[in-house]
Design a protein around this motif. Sequence first.
Motif, PDB file in Angstrom:
ATOM      1  N   ASN A 235       3.052  -6.859  34.840  1.00  0.00           N
ATOM      2  CA  ASN A 235       2.520  -7.564  33.676  1.00  0.00           C
ATOM      3  C   ASN A 235       0.994  -7.473  33.595  1.00  0.00           C
ATOM      4  O   ASN A 235       0.323  -8.420  33.168  1.00  0.00           O
ATOM      5  N   SER A 236       0.446  -6.316  34.000  1.00  0.00           N
ATOM      6  CA  SER A 236      -1.002  -6.167  34.071  1.00  0.00           C
ATOM      7  C   SER A 236      -1.630  -6.223  32.694  1.00  0.00           C
ATOM      8  O   SER A 236      -1.007  -5.959  31.674  1.00  0.00           O
ATOM      9  N   SER A 237      -2.890  -6.576  32.657  1.00  0.00           N
ATOM     10  CA  SER A 237      -3.624  -6.665  31.386  1.00  0.00           C
ATOM     11  C   SER A 237      -4.080  -5.306  30.901  1.00  0.00           C
ATOM     12  O   SER A 237      -4.640  -5.195  29.812  1.00  0.00           O
ATOM     13  N   HIS A 238      -3.850  -4.243  31.704  1.00  0.00           N
ATOM     14  CA  HIS A 238      -4.285  -2.916  31.288  1.00  0.00           C
ATOM     15  C   HIS A 238      -3.481  -2.396  30.102  1.00  0.00           C
ATOM     16  O   HIS A 238      -3.881  -1.468  29.430  1.00  0.00           O
ATOM     17  N   GLY A 239      -2.371  -2.976  29.857  1.00  0.00           N
ATOM     18  CA  GLY A 239      -1.522  -2.504  28.766  1.00  0.00           C
ATOM     19  C   GLY A 239      -0.083  -2.851  29.062  1.00  0.00           C
ATOM     20  O   GLY A 239       0.390  -2.669  30.177  1.00  0.00           O
ATOM     21  N   SER A 240       0.616  -3.392  28.081  1.00  0.00           N
ATOM     22  CA  SER A 240       1.976  -3.855  28.332  1.00  0.00           C
ATOM     23  C   SER A 240       3.012  -3.026  27.593  1.00  0.00           C
ATOM     24  O   SER A 240       4.165  -3.440  27.514  1.00  0.00           O
ATOM     25  N   HIS A 241       2.614  -1.865  27.072  1.00  0.00           N
ATOM     26  CA  HIS A 241       3.559  -1.031  26.342  1.00  0.00           C
ATOM     27  C   HIS A 241       3.370   0.426  26.758  1.00  0.00           C
ATOM     28  O   HIS A 241       2.358   0.791  27.361  1.00  0.00           O
ATOM     29  N   ILE A 242       4.345   1.251  26.409  1.00  0.00           N
ATOM     30  CA  ILE A 242       4.164   2.692  26.448  1.00  0.00           C
ATOM     31  C   ILE A 242       4.554   3.228  25.085  1.00  0.00           C
ATOM     32  O   ILE A 242       5.594   2.852  24.541  1.00  0.00           O
TER      33      ILE A 242
END
Length: 517
Positions: A235-242
């Motif tokens: 659940n990192s803040s770097h990105g939650s989708h692909i």
Amino acid sequence: MNITAKQLLLAILLLSMASAPYALNYMYFSDTEVTVLNQRIPFETGDTLDGPIRTNEQFTLAHYPVFYGYVIQSADSFLTEGWTNPHFGNPDLLVFGAPTLPWPENANWHREQAIAADHYLDQGDTMRARVRLNGDSMRVWFAGPNQVFDSVSYSDYPLGDSSLYWIQAPIEVSGTVSGTLILCTSLDAGLADNTLYTSSDPVNGRPDYLHPEKFALITEGSIVILNTPANGRENSSHGSHIALNGLYVALGGSFTFAEQNDLDSGYVCECAPDNRGYIFLWGGIAQRQAGYTHRSNRTSTGYRKYYRGDRNLTYWSTGLFSDVAENVIEPATLEFDTISIGQHDTLAVRFTNAFVPLRLTDITVNQPFLVDSGELSEAWTHDIRVVFAPTTEGTYTGTLSFRAVFRQFTFTVPLHGVAVGLGAERPASPLPDRLTLSVYPNPFNSVTTLRYSLSRAEHAELLIVDVNGRQVERFGLAAVAGEHSLTWDARAVGTGIYFARLTAGAGMRTEKLLLLK
């Protein structure tokens, strides 16, 4: 600009793929919906699928998934898990009991094309590769099994308007595509971050409506969304989708995600739920067996699905699934017997589309030809009966015309017949006024008949070639004007697409042959 022989060869190969009879790319297609753990993955709340989907087996539904477009399965009903209330945008597009489509066992054709164009990258059986796409170029790093990728040790490969590359190693892919690229591997492919078109939205991947780019990732293994910060690790803040553009094909495995938060897997995230976001896919997925993209594992793990079809890719021929009957008309021409006034003759045209069941409309002919139905309801195969019923003597030509409701294609079939007076002796069949070639049955299993006509006595030759233009059979023909036929026994060659090419004088006719074994 100087063009090398290999560049010219690749351009010709890709052009032949683009111009060959194409096959529909489903937004989602599976050979089986059973996973490697012998489980079934339901489409459930949070899953939105906008485009034609199909399985050779049976879909499982749970709670409230949303479907737009065709939902096609070979089973006669859905499997359900618990409370189920799916939403179908058009219930008329639900199709049960569909015939199964043949699943490609490998991508040998693509391997051969890459080798021929010097686009086959192989540094040994133990190596792995990292691939970063950057618009019109591709950067590739190689590393051994226990090595990290050296940031300064890489090779750059130009990507022209159309490119096909094969990398003989497990690959890790991300980046952007500005032209047309087919990237292949015999092993697994990992998605480390977004793989998008240069014109797409960088957040959710939405492409321009008429985008020029095309991308396909074809593996003989599985395609795996890697557990990276960019893809929402823990659940990192770097990105939650692909976000993904293009067609993703796992011939030997599944489209799935890595490190599924299993207690016995070596990776356990204490974050519960371990929801990594959404898969925003604009294109299509084809997998041999269903893979996990979301699991009820330690509360919840993985991704929800937001899959949308891309009409610019629907009929893009990647060289896969092109041996399936689509919009096949047999025979190509209806030749009626010579009949007397007051009599009639009836012949049938068979229209087949194995990708979606079609409804035929606007079925028309001109007098003295008649059809006994004005519209045919949805089916995989249609038989259109045409009646030749002349009231006066003469030689007649006409056209059968009809439309297929899906992409609104219009098809035509030439009609020919001769009528003589009552009690008159029927004349010998007139010499044909043109060079013709037809095949029946087609598709066929092992043996088919080729019928041809010569308008005058001249040297003629009939060749059978494969999709690469290689000759597989040659027939020297009798140089006699009139109607002729011959049989091709194809038991010595493999399943696939072939072309019959008839030449006589300055004329040439070509017919596509579909051999299914």
